[in-house]
Design a protein around this motif. Structure first.
Motif, mmCIF file in Angstrom:
data_model
loop_
_atom_site.group_PDB
_atom_site.id
_atom_site.type_symbol
_atom_site.label_atom_id
_atom_site.label_comp_id
_atom_site.label_asym_id
_atom_site.label_seq_id
_atom_site.Cartn_x
_atom_site.Cartn_y
_atom_site.Cartn_z
ATOM 1 N N GLN A 83 0.814 -1.218 0.000
ATOM 2 C CA GLN A 83 0.000 0.000 0.000
ATOM 3 C C GLN A 83 0.842 1.260 0.000
ATOM 4 O OE1 GLN A 83 0.678 1.811 2.837
ATOM 5 N NE2 GLN A 83 -1.158 2.294 3.983
ATOM 6 N N THR A 84 2.119 1.145 0.372
ATOM 7 C CA THR A 84 2.915 2.298 0.794
ATOM 8 C C THR A 84 3.005 3.414 -0.238
ATOM 9 O OG1 THR A 84 4.228 0.692 2.026
ATOM 10 C CG2 THR A 84 5.085 2.923 1.894
ATOM 11 N N HIS A 85 3.112 3.076 -1.517
ATOM 12 C CA HIS A 85 3.291 4.114 -2.531
ATOM 13 C C HIS A 85 2.124 5.101 -2.563
ATOM 14 C CE1 HIS A 85 6.467 1.817 -5.146
ATOM 15 N NE2 HIS A 85 6.826 1.964 -3.879
ATOM 16 N N VAL A 86 0.928 4.646 -2.219
ATOM 17 C CA VAL A 86 -0.226 5.540 -2.233
ATOM 18 C C VAL A 86 -0.045 6.647 -1.202
ATOM 19 C CG1 VAL A 86 -2.723 5.721 -1.921
ATOM 20 C CG2 VAL A 86 -1.751 3.671 -2.987
ATOM 21 N N VAL A 87 0.209 6.264 0.056
ATOM 22 C CA VAL A 87 0.294 7.274 1.120
ATOM 23 C C VAL A 87 1.614 8.039 1.075
ATOM 24 C CG1 VAL A 87 -1.384 6.163 2.590
ATOM 25 C CG2 VAL A 87 1.010 5.506 2.787
#
Length: 387
Positions: free
Chosen positions: A33-37
């Motif tokens: 998920q990290t790239h989104v936030v």
């Protein structure tokens, strides 16, 4: 219409959130998920997005912050995956029951153990009954468009429920695809300002999430279920408005070569594009095969599913999660229950595949269809188990 660019799907999703002019983003980093936030934090830090980015100490805290900010009247977004959702799950149930219109990007990932950072649907099935609206995306354009649709539906006063956007981890989150961007003018036309039903304010004290005695608990759950089912009308309305704006029409269930198909492949998420190639191969072999892709997982589009599945003689469900010790995997169980009393009831096969990120190729889907055609029992099958 805005420009079309080749971009990583997670970055495109973050750009869409930015265009929605969110007020609060609360998140804890977890692969994939990290790239989104990360990108949202950059947009805030660089002054491109006027929002409060809250780097919390855990996913449990992330959803807790989201509940507080949404209850205070702020447009709120978060994202997570797998173990993060597991830690968050206590508050996930609270968010929907309190009817807080939070939007969450769920980067679908296998649950531990054994530890896996790769994709399947075990995380979202864990919160299947949490009372959120839940949609699945097949490709990057759908993910990008789903962000706008989610805020539009969640914040509609007829709904006021959180929305979970399911995006296959790595298989979709980290790929680069051509995506047609929206302009700010399009977003302004499509997404009205957030006007919450109820808000926390020190000058007008209200209680949210108060204790529910047995005398009212059942009625509250009935009301929650009722509004979730009624949200279907707003979901369809918002998709229709999006079609007028973008030319892209979305439906609760999508089909491919299904009108005359005796056998339907059935799935959710990015595996459906793979399955469409398998359908073409099987058609070339003279087999009457089609595809049904479920976009709207909750509220379940029962009428559409009955109509589509009822035309087939056999349905091969590609289940990307497992219910250990149960009679079937989760999606198969739903489809069998749905069709049980129908006069035109297909034989529904359960093929468990793609767990923990194991690759599923078009030929694998062909093999699963061929295996299902000759099987005699109604049990579930682990496709491709080694040894």
């Amino acid at each position: 219409m805005g420009k079309k660019v080749g971009i990583e799907v997670s970055i495109a999703a973050a750009e869409a959130v930015g265009l929605c002019d969110v007020d609060v983003v609360a998140a804890y980093p977890i692969t994939p998920q990290t790239h989104v936030v990360e990108h949202l934090s950059e947009l805030v830090a660089d002054g491109h997005l006027d929002a409060e980015f809250v780097p919390v100490e855990s996913e449990h805290s992330a959803m807790s912050v989201c509940c507080g900010s949404s209850a205070a009247g702020a447009r709120t977004f978060t994202a997570t995956a797998a173990q993060g959702l597991a830690l968050m799950s206590e508050i996930v149930y609270i968010a929907s029951t309190m009817r807080l219109p939070i939007v969450m990007f769920l980067s679908n990932r296998a649950l531990s153990a054994p530890l896996s950072i790769w994709n399947d649907h075990s995380d979202t099935m864990m919160v299947r009954d949490s009372g959120w609206i839940q949609v699945f995306c097949e490709n990057g354009q759908e993910v990008y468009d789903a962000i706008f649709h989610a805020f539009r539906v969640a914040e509609d006063p007829r709904v006021s429920l959180p929305v979970m956007i399911n995006v296959d981890g790595f298989n979709l989150t980290h790929v680069i695809e051509p995506i047609e961007f929206w302009t700010k003018e399009m977003v302004k036309e499509y997404l009205p300002p957030f006007k919450p039903l109820n808000t926390l304010h020190p000058n007008k004290v209200v209680s949210m999430g108060a204790f529910g005695m047995p005398e009212i608990y059942t009625e509250q759950k009935y009301a929650h279920d009722h509004v979730l089912l009624k949200s279907r009308e707003v979901l369809l309305e918002a998709w229709d408005e999006m079609a007028k704006l973008t030319g892209r029409k979305y439906s609760p269930v999508e089909t491919y070569k299904a009108d005359d198909a005796e056998i339907l492949v059935f799935g959710m998420g990015s595996i459906c594009e793979t399955a469409s190639i398998a359908v073409d191969k099987l058609r070339e072999q003279g087999k009457s095969v089609g595809l049904a892709s479920l976009r709207l997982w909750r509220p379940l589009p029962k009428d559409e599913l009955k109509s589509i599945l009822g035309k087939a003689k056999e349905v091969v469900v590609l289940d990307r999660s497992l219910a250990p010790g149960a009679a079937n995997a989760p999606v198969t169980s739903e489809m069998r229950a749905l069709m049980y009393h129908e006069a035109q009831r297909p034989k529904i096969h359960c093929m468990i595949a793609g767990l923990g990120g194991r690759d599923v190729t078009p030929q694998d889907v062909v093999n699963m269809v061929e295996q299902a055609i000759v099987e005699k029992d109604d049990d579930y099958h682990f496709y491709g188990v080694r040894g």
